[in-house]
Design a protein around this motif. Structure first.
Motif, PDB file in Angstrom:
ATOM      1  N   UNK A 154       0.852  -1.163   0.000  1.00 26.45           N
ATOM      2  CA  UNK A 154       0.000   0.000   0.000  1.00 26.45           C
ATOM      3  C   UNK A 154       0.900   1.229   0.000  1.00 26.45           C
ATOM      4  N   UNK A 155       0.627   2.151  -0.890  1.00 30.22           N
ATOM      5  CA  UNK A 155       1.416   3.379  -0.947  1.00 30.22           C
ATOM      6  C   UNK A 155       0.663   4.514  -0.245  1.00 30.22           C
ATOM      7  N   UNK A 156       1.192   5.708  -0.368  1.00 32.92           N
ATOM      8  CA  UNK A 156       0.611   6.855   0.349  1.00 32.92           C
ATOM      9  C   UNK A 156      -0.821   7.158  -0.104  1.00 32.92           C
ATOM     10  N   UNK A 157      -1.128   6.903  -1.358  1.00 38.84           N
ATOM     11  CA  UNK A 157      -2.504   7.168  -1.810  1.00 38.84           C
ATOM     12  C   UNK A 157      -3.465   6.153  -1.190  1.00 38.84           C
ATOM     13  N   UNK A 158      -3.016   4.934  -0.979  1.00 41.52           N
ATOM     14  CA  UNK A 158      -3.844   3.935  -0.305  1.00 41.52           C
ATOM     15  C   UNK A 158      -4.090   4.290   1.144  1.00 41.52           C
ATOM     16  N   UNK A 159      -3.067   4.783   1.826  1.00 43.90           N
ATOM     17  CA  UNK A 159      -3.209   5.215   3.217  1.00 43.90           C
ATOM     18  C   UNK A 159      -4.172   6.395   3.286  1.00 43.90           C
ATOM     19  N   UNK A 160      -4.035   7.336   2.354  1.00 43.43           N
ATOM     20  CA  UNK A 160      -4.940   8.493   2.305  1.00 43.43           C
ATOM     21  C   UNK A 160      -6.377   8.066   2.083  1.00 43.43           C
ATOM     22  N   UNK A 161      -6.584   7.100   1.209  1.00 42.51           N
ATOM     23  CA  UNK A 161      -7.927   6.586   0.955  1.00 42.51           C
ATOM     24  C   UNK A 161      -8.486   5.910   2.199  1.00 42.51           C
ATOM     25  N   UNK A 162      -7.666   5.119   2.879  1.00 41.47           N
ATOM     26  CA  UNK A 162      -8.101   4.458   4.115  1.00 41.47           C
ATOM     27  C   UNK A 162      -8.543   5.481   5.150  1.00 41.47           C
TER      28      UNK A 162
ATOM     29  N   UNK B  99       3.327  -7.283   9.520  1.00 40.27           N
ATOM     30  CA  UNK B  99       3.922  -6.283   8.625  1.00 40.27           C
ATOM     31  C   UNK B  99       3.053  -5.032   8.544  1.00 40.27           C
ATOM     32  N   UNK B 100       1.746  -5.224   8.447  1.00 38.10           N
ATOM     33  CA  UNK B 100       0.828  -4.085   8.380  1.00 38.10           C
ATOM     34  C   UNK B 100       0.808  -3.353   9.714  1.00 38.10           C
ATOM     35  N   UNK B 101       0.853  -4.088  10.830  1.00 41.48           N
ATOM     36  CA  UNK B 101       0.917  -3.450  12.152  1.00 41.48           C
ATOM     37  C   UNK B 101       2.137  -2.545  12.253  1.00 41.48           C
ATOM     38  N   UNK B 102       3.253  -3.010  11.715  1.00 46.39           N
ATOM     39  CA  UNK B 102       4.474  -2.206  11.750  1.00 46.39           C
ATOM     40  C   UNK B 102       4.284  -0.901  10.984  1.00 46.39           C
ATOM     41  N   UNK B 103       3.701  -0.978   9.803  1.00 43.86           N
ATOM     42  CA  UNK B 103       3.458   0.228   8.998  1.00 43.86           C
ATOM     43  C   UNK B 103       2.482   1.154   9.719  1.00 43.86           C
TER      44      UNK B 103
ATOM     45  N   UNK C 224       1.887   1.373  12.872  1.00 43.75           N
ATOM     46  CA  UNK C 224       2.553   1.945  14.041  1.00 43.75           C
ATOM     47  C   UNK C 224       3.484   3.078  13.629  1.00 43.75           C
ATOM     48  N   UNK C 225       4.268   2.852  12.582  1.00 44.31           N
ATOM     49  CA  UNK C 225       5.185   3.894  12.112  1.00 44.31           C
ATOM     50  C   UNK C 225       4.441   5.151  11.683  1.00 44.31           C
ATOM     51  N   UNK C 226       3.279   4.966  11.070  1.00 42.08           N
ATOM     52  CA  UNK C 226       2.471   6.105  10.606  1.00 42.08           C
ATOM     53  C   UNK C 226       1.556   6.652  11.684  1.00 42.08           C
TER      54      UNK C 226
END
Length: 52
Positions: free
Chosen positions: A1-9, A31-35, A37-39
Motif C-alpha cells: 500500500x502506498x501513500x494514496x492507499x493510506x490516504x484513501x483508508x 507487517x501491516x501493524x508495523x506500517x 505503528x510507524x504512521x
C-alpha cells in the motif's frame, strides 16, 4: 500500500465515523501493524478503530 492507499483508508474511515458508523480494522498482519505503528494510524484514526 502506498501513500494514496493510506490516504484513501483515512478518508473512508473518517467518512464512516461522520455518518455514525463504527468501523474497525481487525486481523492485521505483523507487517501491516508495523506500517500502521510507524504512521501512527491508531492515533489518527482512533484506538477504537485500530487496536495495535
Amino acid at each position: 500500500m502506498d501513500s494514496s492507499g493510506i490516504g484513501l483508508l483515512i478518508s473512508i474511515i473518517t467518512n464512516l465515523k461522520e455518518n455514525d458508523r463504527n468501523p474497525t480494522i481487525t486481523n492485521i498482519s505483523d507487517d501491516v501493524k508495523t506500517v500502521f505503528t510507524l504512521l501512527q494510524l491508531d492515533e489518527i484514526l482512533g484506538k477504537d478503530v485500530i487496536s495495535l
